[in-house]
Design a protein around this motif. Structure first.
Motif, PDB file in Angstrom:
ATOM      1  N   UNK A  89       0.825  -1.209   0.000  1.00  0.00           N
ATOM      2  CA  UNK A  89       0.000   0.000   0.000  1.00  0.00           C
ATOM      3  C   UNK A  89       0.864   1.265   0.000  1.00  0.00           C
ATOM      4  N   UNK A  90       1.995   1.215   0.685  1.00  0.00           N
ATOM      5  CA  UNK A  90       2.824   2.409   0.842  1.00  0.00           C
ATOM      6  C   UNK A  90       3.815   2.619  -0.298  1.00  0.00           C
ATOM      7  N   UNK A  91       4.337   1.549  -0.892  1.00  0.00           N
ATOM      8  CA  UNK A  91       5.476   1.738  -1.811  1.00  0.00           C
ATOM      9  C   UNK A  91       5.185   1.414  -3.265  1.00  0.00           C
ATOM     10  N   UNK A  92       4.095   0.676  -3.568  1.00  0.00           N
ATOM     11  CA  UNK A  92       3.936   0.241  -4.956  1.00  0.00           C
ATOM     12  C   UNK A  92       3.591   1.438  -5.840  1.00  0.00           C
ATOM     13  N   UNK A  93       4.244   1.560  -7.016  1.00  0.00           N
ATOM     14  CA  UNK A  93       4.128   2.797  -7.794  1.00  0.00           C
ATOM     15  C   UNK A  93       3.054   2.824  -8.886  1.00  0.00           C
ATOM     16  N   UNK A  94       2.122   1.874  -8.924  1.00  0.00           N
ATOM     17  CA  UNK A  94       1.126   1.809 -10.007  1.00  0.00           C
ATOM     18  C   UNK A  94       1.833   1.625 -11.350  1.00  0.00           C
ATOM     19  N   UNK A  95       1.421   2.373 -12.395  1.00  0.00           N
ATOM     20  CA  UNK A  95       2.054   2.317 -13.711  1.00  0.00           C
ATOM     21  C   UNK A  95       2.565   3.712 -14.072  1.00  0.00           C
ATOM     22  N   UNK A  96       3.473   3.837 -15.058  1.00  0.00           N
ATOM     23  CA  UNK A  96       4.089   5.142 -15.329  1.00  0.00           C
ATOM     24  C   UNK A  96       3.103   6.284 -15.591  1.00  0.00           C
ATOM     25  N   UNK A  97       1.993   6.002 -16.262  1.00  0.00           N
ATOM     26  CA  UNK A  97       1.065   7.073 -16.639  1.00  0.00           C
ATOM     27  C   UNK A  97       0.311   7.643 -15.440  1.00  0.00           C
ATOM     28  N   UNK A  98       0.213   6.876 -14.347  1.00  0.00           N
ATOM     29  CA  UNK A  98      -0.612   7.314 -13.214  1.00  0.00           C
ATOM     30  C   UNK A  98       0.146   7.358 -11.892  1.00  0.00           C
ATOM     31  N   UNK A  99       1.440   7.065 -11.897  1.00  0.00           N
ATOM     32  CA  UNK A  99       2.168   6.944 -10.632  1.00  0.00           C
ATOM     33  C   UNK A  99       2.207   8.256  -9.847  1.00  0.00           C
ATOM     34  N   UNK A 100       2.052   8.121  -8.548  1.00  0.00           N
ATOM     35  CA  UNK A 100       2.200   9.240  -7.621  1.00  0.00           C
ATOM     36  C   UNK A 100       3.130   8.832  -6.475  1.00  0.00           C
ATOM     37  N   UNK A 101       4.023   7.882  -6.745  1.00  0.00           N
ATOM     38  CA  UNK A 101       4.909   7.358  -5.710  1.00  0.00           C
ATOM     39  C   UNK A 101       5.732   8.472  -5.081  1.00  0.00           C
ATOM     40  N   UNK A 102       5.800   8.473  -3.757  1.00  0.00           N
ATOM     41  CA  UNK A 102       6.458   9.559  -3.027  1.00  0.00           C
ATOM     42  C   UNK A 102       7.958   9.624  -3.299  1.00  0.00           C
ATOM     43  N   UNK A 103       8.554   8.516  -3.708  1.00  0.00           N
ATOM     44  CA  UNK A 103      10.002   8.474  -3.904  1.00  0.00           C
ATOM     45  C   UNK A 103      10.421   8.861  -5.324  1.00  0.00           C
ATOM     46  N   UNK A 104       9.446   9.165  -6.191  1.00  0.00           N
ATOM     47  CA  UNK A 104       9.756   9.595  -7.553  1.00  0.00           C
ATOM     48  C   UNK A 104       9.528  11.099  -7.691  1.00  0.00           C
ATOM     49  N   UNK A 105      10.531  11.797  -8.192  1.00  0.00           N
ATOM     50  CA  UNK A 105      10.394  13.217  -8.463  1.00  0.00           C
ATOM     51  C   UNK A 105       9.531  13.408  -9.711  1.00  0.00           C
ATOM     52  N   UNK A 106       9.042  14.631  -9.919  1.00  0.00           N
ATOM     53  CA  UNK A 106       8.197  14.914 -11.087  1.00  0.00           C
ATOM     54  C   UNK A 106       8.920  14.577 -12.384  1.00  0.00           C
ATOM     55  N   UNK A 107      10.191  14.955 -12.466  1.00  0.00           N
ATOM     56  CA  UNK A 107      10.945  14.679 -13.682  1.00  0.00           C
ATOM     57  C   UNK A 107      11.191  13.173 -13.870  1.00  0.00           C
ATOM     58  N   UNK A 108      11.267  12.427 -12.764  1.00  0.00           N
ATOM     59  CA  UNK A 108      11.435  10.971 -12.870  1.00  0.00           C
ATOM     60  C   UNK A 108      10.147  10.305 -13.339  1.00  0.00           C
ATOM     61  N   UNK A 109       9.001  10.822 -12.903  1.00  0.00           N
ATOM     62  CA  UNK A 109       7.721  10.279 -13.389  1.00  0.00           C
ATOM     63  C   UNK A 109       7.587  10.492 -14.888  1.00  0.00           C
ATOM     64  N   UNK A 110       7.972  11.664 -15.347  1.00  0.00           N
ATOM     65  CA  UNK A 110       7.919  11.959 -16.778  1.00  0.00           C
ATOM     66  C   UNK A 110       8.898  11.075 -17.549  1.00  0.00           C
ATOM     67  N   UNK A 111      10.087  10.896 -17.009  1.00  0.00           N
ATOM     68  CA  UNK A 111      11.089  10.047 -17.655  1.00  0.00           C
ATOM     69  C   UNK A 111      10.615   8.602 -17.724  1.00  0.00           C
ATOM     70  N   UNK A 112       9.969   8.117 -16.660  1.00  0.00           N
ATOM     71  CA  UNK A 112       9.467   6.742 -16.634  1.00  0.00           C
ATOM     72  C   UNK A 112       8.464   6.503 -17.746  1.00  0.00           C
ATOM     73  N   UNK A 113       7.674   7.521 -18.040  1.00  0.00           N
ATOM     74  CA  UNK A 113       6.668   7.409 -19.097  1.00  0.00           C
ATOM     75  C   UNK A 113       7.303   7.527 -20.476  1.00  0.00           C
ATOM     76  N   UNK A 114       8.221   8.480 -20.638  1.00  0.00           N
ATOM     77  CA  UNK A 114       8.779   8.767 -21.962  1.00  0.00           C
ATOM     78  C   UNK A 114       9.805   7.747 -22.423  1.00  0.00           C
ATOM     79  N   UNK A 115      10.447   7.050 -21.496  1.00  0.00           N
ATOM     80  CA  UNK A 115      11.517   6.145 -21.897  1.00  0.00           C
ATOM     81  C   UNK A 115      10.980   4.841 -22.505  1.00  0.00           C
TER      82      UNK A 115
END
Length: 464
Positions: A211-237
């Motif tokens: 519940x606390x750490x799983x990051x969903x999928x790149x398009x919808x992730x809101x994981x606390x340990x990912x910065x905004x630029x990392x979320x974008x990179x996860x999707x674009x890569x």
């Protein structure tokens, strides 16, 4: 001399080009793999512990007789089959960080309930719903891995995940022995009841972790340990050509009008039965039948089959990420199992050769991670089709496996299993044929896609 980068690429997959992507990948590996592997570990622990409970007093306490134990496993398999496609489609609707832990809590609570049953009929009901909830784990995780990782990264991660379930199988025997030795009779409960309680205690904290750490999928992730630029990179890569459809009945038209569902369902439906050496504990039955080994050794030696399966899985998965070719692993698996079946079929062969044959057959486990990584790669362009194909592969394999051992590895045939060895050789040959078919269809599709892109490029050049 090999460079460090080449060694790194071979061992852990494609090396990201930037420091930012390497940091992202490190975070994904830690949080995705840690939770998924622990979840799958408890999943397999639960399945193996039913077998352990049966031989540790459950049979006598519940007055079980005849085929009632076989019915427990069959009912679980039915629930597992029913739950696979719905679970994977729910990942399109409910965030995976909610769905996975919720299903894990459900099967954890049901595991606690198993410790309190007073009749086998109560266990039937519990095991059916456990099968439905546990169906979320295997195919769901392969879907998630395909959502986050590139083809050059996918095989090794799939191999690590698959190996965690095999480790759960190894650990279950150790847990069973420890629980029975130390807790049998404590608080008026039999050792097998404590086994289910300990299993549930292990399961629930892991669900809370998800519940606390799983990051969903790149398009919808809101994981606390990912910065905004990392979320974008996860999707674009990842492949930008992936199509995200709304869930509708059109999904079935898309799936059934392409070869992928048919090809991969047939491939794993057949190739999964090559694992019959290990899944039916043929070596354990052989050791018990020939005598000369203590009960502890008869339980201990078959662990080598699983251990070789773990090594084969990790080595083959590493190799496929480096070469980007998945099909050779299935060839390796079939060659090993064919040799093993021939060695056992020749019953006059020495005991040492039979040990070698059974351990060699552990190579069958290597095909599992590779086949699902292959399907993830081929279906990367359509998330919903990928979810259905992955679920269907495991569904058809379990549908076949529900009756396969009864026909080809029945208890009266032990320890030679002559019919089973002949069937194993035929299954390996059929797996090779279907592997070639899938390879051919993928290659044809890739060439057609390349030709269409070239035509579009020429049209664009002419228009300009």
């Amino acid at each position: 001399m090999l460079s460090w980068r080449k060694i790194r690429e071979f061992v852990w997959g494609e090396v990201p080009s930037s420091k930012e992507e390497r940091t992202l990948l490190l975070k994904l590996d830690w949080f995705i793999l840690s939770y998924c592997c622990l979840m799958y570990f408890t999943n397999y622990l639960d399945r193996a512990n039913v077998n352990n409970a049966y031989v540790s007093g459950m049979k006598q306490d519940l007055n079980m007789y005849g085929n009632e134990f076989n019915r427990i496993n069959t009912i679980f398999t039915c629930g597992y089959i029913v739950g696979m496609i719905p679970n994977n489609l729910m990942l399109q609707v409910v965030p995976p960080r909610i769905w996975f832990p919720t299903m894990q809590i459900i099967w954890g609570v049901l595991t606690f309930c198993s410790s309190a049953v007073h009749s086998v009929q109560q266990l039937y009901v519990i095991r059916f719903f456990q099968g439905m909830s546990e169906a979320s784990t295997f195919v769901g995780t392969h879907y998630i891995l395909g959502s986050w990782y590139k083809p050059g990264e996918l095989g090794k991660r799939s191999g690590i995940f698959t190996s965690s379930g095999l480790i759960g199988t190894l650990f279950s025997g150790v847990l069973q022995a420890a629980v029975y030795q130390n807790l049998n009779g404590v608080d008026g409960r039999s050792g097998w009841r404590w086994l289910f309680i300990i299993d549930g205690i292990i399961t629930l904290p892991i669900a809370l972790y998800g519940f606390f750490v799983f990051p969903d999928v790149p398009a919808t992730t809101r994981a606390f340990y990912l910065k905004d630029e990392e979320r974008l990179l996860a999707y674009e890569r990842l492949d930008s050509d992936t199509v995200h459809h709304k869930l509708s009945w059109n999904l079935f038209k898309r799936v059934l009008s392409r070869w992928r569902w048919y090809g991969f369902s047939l491939l794993f439906g057949i190739s999964g039965e090559v694992e019959s050496f290990g899944s039916n504990n043929l070596m354990g039955q052989w050791l018990s039948a020939i005598g000369g080994f203590t009960l502890i050794l008869s339980d201990y030696y078959p662990s080598g089959v699983t251990a070789f399966g773990i090594v084969s899985t990790l080595v083959c998965a590493t190799w496929t990420d480096y070469t980007r070719a998945r099909w050779p692993v299935l060839v390796y698996m079939c060659v090993c199992c064919t040799i093993a079946a021939i060695c056992i079929l020749v019953w006059s062969s020495p005991i040492g050769l039979k040990f070698f044959a059974y351990y060699l057959a552990g190579a069958a486990y290597a095909g599992q991670a590779t086949t699902f990584a292959w399907a993830n790669q081929v279906c990367a362009g359509d998330d919903q089709e990928r979810a259905v194909v992955l679920a269907s592969m495991n569904m058809w394999n379990n549908a076949v496996n529900a009756w396969w051992p009864l026909l080809f590895y029945a208890a009266p045939d032990a320890p030679r299993f002559k019919k089973g060895m002949i069937t194993m050789i035929c299954t390996c040959a059929a797996t090779l044929a279907v592997t070639w078919l899938v390879w051919h269809l993928e290659r044809r599709e890739r060439h057609r896609g390349g030709a269409r892109r070239e035509e579009k490029s020429q049209e664009s050049s002419a228009a300009s």
